[in-house]
Design a protein around this motif. Sequence first.
Motif, PDB file in Angstrom:
ATOM      1  N   UNK A  92      70.540  57.328  44.954  1.00  0.00           N
ATOM      2  CA  UNK A  92      70.763  58.776  44.974  1.00  0.00           C
ATOM      3  C   UNK A  92      70.616  59.346  43.567  1.00  0.00           C
ATOM      4  N   UNK A  93      71.171  58.636  42.591  1.00  0.00           N
ATOM      5  CA  UNK A  93      71.072  59.092  41.206  1.00  0.00           C
ATOM      6  C   UNK A  93      69.655  59.020  40.667  1.00  0.00           C
ATOM      7  N   UNK A  94      68.938  57.937  40.973  1.00  0.00           N
ATOM      8  CA  UNK A  94      67.565  57.767  40.490  1.00  0.00           C
ATOM      9  C   UNK A  94      66.656  58.861  41.043  1.00  0.00           C
ATOM     10  N   UNK A  95      66.816  59.201  42.308  1.00  0.00           N
ATOM     11  CA  UNK A  95      65.968  60.236  42.905  1.00  0.00           C
ATOM     12  C   UNK A  95      66.215  61.593  42.245  1.00  0.00           C
ATOM     13  N   UNK A  96      67.463  61.916  41.970  1.00  0.00           N
ATOM     14  CA  UNK A  96      67.761  63.161  41.260  1.00  0.00           C
ATOM     15  C   UNK A  96      67.154  63.127  39.853  1.00  0.00           C
ATOM     16  N   UNK A  97      67.246  61.964  39.223  1.00  0.00           N
ATOM     17  CA  UNK A  97      66.759  61.784  37.862  1.00  0.00           C
ATOM     18  C   UNK A  97      65.243  61.940  37.765  1.00  0.00           C
ATOM     19  N   UNK A  98      64.539  61.425  38.780  1.00  0.00           N
ATOM     20  CA  UNK A  98      63.078  61.427  38.750  1.00  0.00           C
ATOM     21  C   UNK A  98      62.466  62.703  39.334  1.00  0.00           C
TER      22      UNK A  98
ATOM     23  N   UNK B  51      59.834  64.880  37.418  1.00  0.00           N
ATOM     24  CA  UNK B  51      58.547  64.335  36.974  1.00  0.00           C
ATOM     25  C   UNK B  51      57.825  63.520  38.050  1.00  0.00           C
ATOM     26  N   UNK B  52      58.539  63.069  39.080  1.00  0.00           N
ATOM     27  CA  UNK B  52      57.908  62.388  40.213  1.00  0.00           C
ATOM     28  C   UNK B  52      58.289  63.161  41.471  1.00  0.00           C
ATOM     29  N   UNK B  53      57.780  64.368  41.523  1.00  0.00           N
ATOM     30  CA  UNK B  53      58.231  65.376  42.483  1.00  0.00           C
ATOM     31  C   UNK B  53      58.118  64.910  43.929  1.00  0.00           C
ATOM     32  N   UNK B  54      56.948  64.441  44.314  1.00  0.00           N
ATOM     33  CA  UNK B  54      56.709  64.120  45.724  1.00  0.00           C
ATOM     34  C   UNK B  54      57.360  62.800  46.131  1.00  0.00           C
ATOM     35  N   UNK B  55      57.317  61.796  45.256  1.00  0.00           N
ATOM     36  CA  UNK B  55      57.948  60.507  45.570  1.00  0.00           C
ATOM     37  C   UNK B  55      59.451  60.671  45.750  1.00  0.00           C
ATOM     38  N   UNK B  56      60.079  61.414  44.831  1.00  0.00           N
ATOM     39  CA  UNK B  56      61.525  61.638  44.920  1.00  0.00           C
ATOM     40  C   UNK B  56      61.883  62.390  46.203  1.00  0.00           C
TER      41      UNK B  56
ATOM     42  N   UNK C  55      64.756  60.424  53.562  1.00  0.00           N
ATOM     43  CA  UNK C  55      65.201  59.250  54.334  1.00  0.00           C
ATOM     44  C   UNK C  55      66.552  58.712  53.852  1.00  0.00           C
ATOM     45  N   UNK C  56      67.108  59.304  52.812  1.00  0.00           N
ATOM     46  CA  UNK C  56      68.393  58.843  52.274  1.00  0.00           C
ATOM     47  C   UNK C  56      69.508  59.181  53.259  1.00  0.00           C
ATOM     48  N   UNK C  57      70.362  58.197  53.596  1.00  0.00           N
ATOM     49  CA  UNK C  57      71.453  58.488  54.541  1.00  0.00           C
ATOM     50  C   UNK C  57      72.542  59.352  53.903  1.00  0.00           C
ATOM     51  N   UNK C  58      73.393  59.893  54.740  1.00  0.00           N
ATOM     52  CA  UNK C  58      74.539  60.653  54.244  1.00  0.00           C
ATOM     53  C   UNK C  58      74.273  62.142  54.089  1.00  0.00           C
ATOM     54  N   UNK C  59      75.342  62.873  53.795  1.00  0.00           N
ATOM     55  CA  UNK C  59      75.240  64.308  53.581  1.00  0.00           C
ATOM     56  C   UNK C  59      74.552  64.585  52.253  1.00  0.00           C
ATOM     57  N   UNK C  60      73.680  65.594  52.226  1.00  0.00           N
ATOM     58  CA  UNK C  60      72.908  65.908  51.021  1.00  0.00           C
ATOM     59  C   UNK C  60      72.286  67.279  51.186  1.00  0.00           C
ATOM     60  N   UNK C  61      71.752  67.792  50.096  1.00  0.00           N
ATOM     61  CA  UNK C  61      70.989  69.033  50.162  1.00  0.00           C
ATOM     62  C   UNK C  61      69.685  68.810  50.925  1.00  0.00           C
ATOM     63  N   UNK C  62      69.084  69.886  51.433  1.00  0.00           N
ATOM     64  CA  UNK C  62      67.845  69.765  52.196  1.00  0.00           C
ATOM     65  C   UNK C  62      66.725  69.171  51.359  1.00  0.00           C
ATOM     66  N   UNK C  63      66.759  69.430  50.062  1.00  0.00           N
ATOM     67  CA  UNK C  63      65.740  68.896  49.152  1.00  0.00           C
ATOM     68  C   UNK C  63      66.408  68.333  47.917  1.00  0.00           C
ATOM     69  N   UNK C  64      65.824  67.292  47.346  1.00  0.00           N
ATOM     70  CA  UNK C  64      66.356  66.718  46.109  1.00  0.00           C
ATOM     71  C   UNK C  64      66.299  67.744  44.979  1.00  0.00           C
ATOM     72  N   UNK C  65      65.371  68.692  45.096  1.00  0.00           N
ATOM     73  CA  UNK C  65      65.200  69.700  44.048  1.00  0.00           C
ATOM     74  C   UNK C  65      66.272  70.791  44.095  1.00  0.00           C
ATOM     75  N   UNK C  66      67.152  70.716  45.080  1.00  0.00           N
ATOM     76  CA  UNK C  66      68.292  71.628  45.154  1.00  0.00           C
ATOM     77  C   UNK C  66      69.570  70.968  44.644  1.00  0.00           C
ATOM     78  N   UNK C  67      69.483  69.700  44.260  1.00  0.00           N
ATOM     79  CA  UNK C  67      70.649  68.936  43.814  1.00  0.00           C
ATOM     80  C   UNK C  67      70.932  69.171  42.328  1.00  0.00           C
ATOM     81  N   UNK C  68      72.160  68.880  41.936  1.00  0.00           N
ATOM     82  CA  UNK C  68      72.539  68.918  40.522  1.00  0.00           C
ATOM     83  C   UNK C  68      72.196  67.591  39.858  1.00  0.00           C
ATOM     84  N   UNK C  69      72.297  67.565  38.565  1.00  0.00           N
ATOM     85  CA  UNK C  69      72.081  66.342  37.793  1.00  0.00           C
ATOM     86  C   UNK C  69      73.144  65.304  38.170  1.00  0.00           C
TER      87      UNK C  69
END
Length: 286
Positions: free
Chosen positions: A118-124, A127-132, A138-152
């Motif tokens: 979870x941390x690596x995807x937020x971190x990347x 710069x690795x927009x589509x891969x992240x 596919x990451x399990x658990x509660x989360x934002x709709x997009x990684x790009x809406x997450x905090x650091x």
Amino acid sequence: VSKNILNQIVEAYRKIRNTIRFMLGNLYDFDPEKDIVPLDKLDILDRWVLSEWNELLDRVKTAYDEYEFHMVFHSVHSFCVNQLSSFYLDVIKDRLYVELPTSPKRRSSQTTLYSILKGVLKMLAPIMVHTAEEAWQHLPGQKELSVHLEDWPDRFPITLNPEEIEMWKHFFAVRDEVNKKLDEARQNKVIGNSLEAKLKLFVPATTYSYISELNGQLSELLLVSEVEVLIRDNSDSIGVEIIPLEYNKCQRCWMYTPDVGKDERYPDLCKRCISVIENIIEKGER
């Protein structure tokens, strides 16, 4: 820019992507809402890798703040290669594939994989927009709709004490010597796979006192079937003797142990694997 340089970047990208894929693939039965293990209950190995993650997070944050984006990529790639692929992920395969699905050690490692991933995807993400984003979906658990809406990502509240730091320092010194001897044994056809070996370690008294704290996990951490540790008097060096095991191989965990074939019902399995299988059948877990 040359084709060779681009090929190197492609290989580095693939390493990061495949590491993400491995972690994601081993969370298929992990529900963070009910399976997550509290940080104070994590296995000693999981605590170590999370402390390494904290150091990575600090380096990457500094690199982003200074617009050194190549250092972000380099730092994450180095972490995937050195801390994860060549050690941590290799060791926990036994827990992930062999242990009872709900065993504490397996859930501890899955908690760690989930937290790091979870941390690596937020971190990347920058710069690795589509891969992240693809992995995030596919990451399990509660989360934002997009990684790009997450905090650091936050640092984990895990800090190794001086004794733990020293213990791992001694362990990796032993591991370096063990890996050299295992490579020699493979080249000389003494063994094929490291699991065919028993290690006899001769270590200084100080090293012995530290690695004894690993709670009988040495064989697992060194990827062999059996380890014997002896104190070497009047010497600061580490000696390693490789002894090929003559036991049968368990066809489930691939360990070589004296109890393989002792149960007529399961002639190809060790006692541990028989126990796991019977538990699975009884509980209908998998």
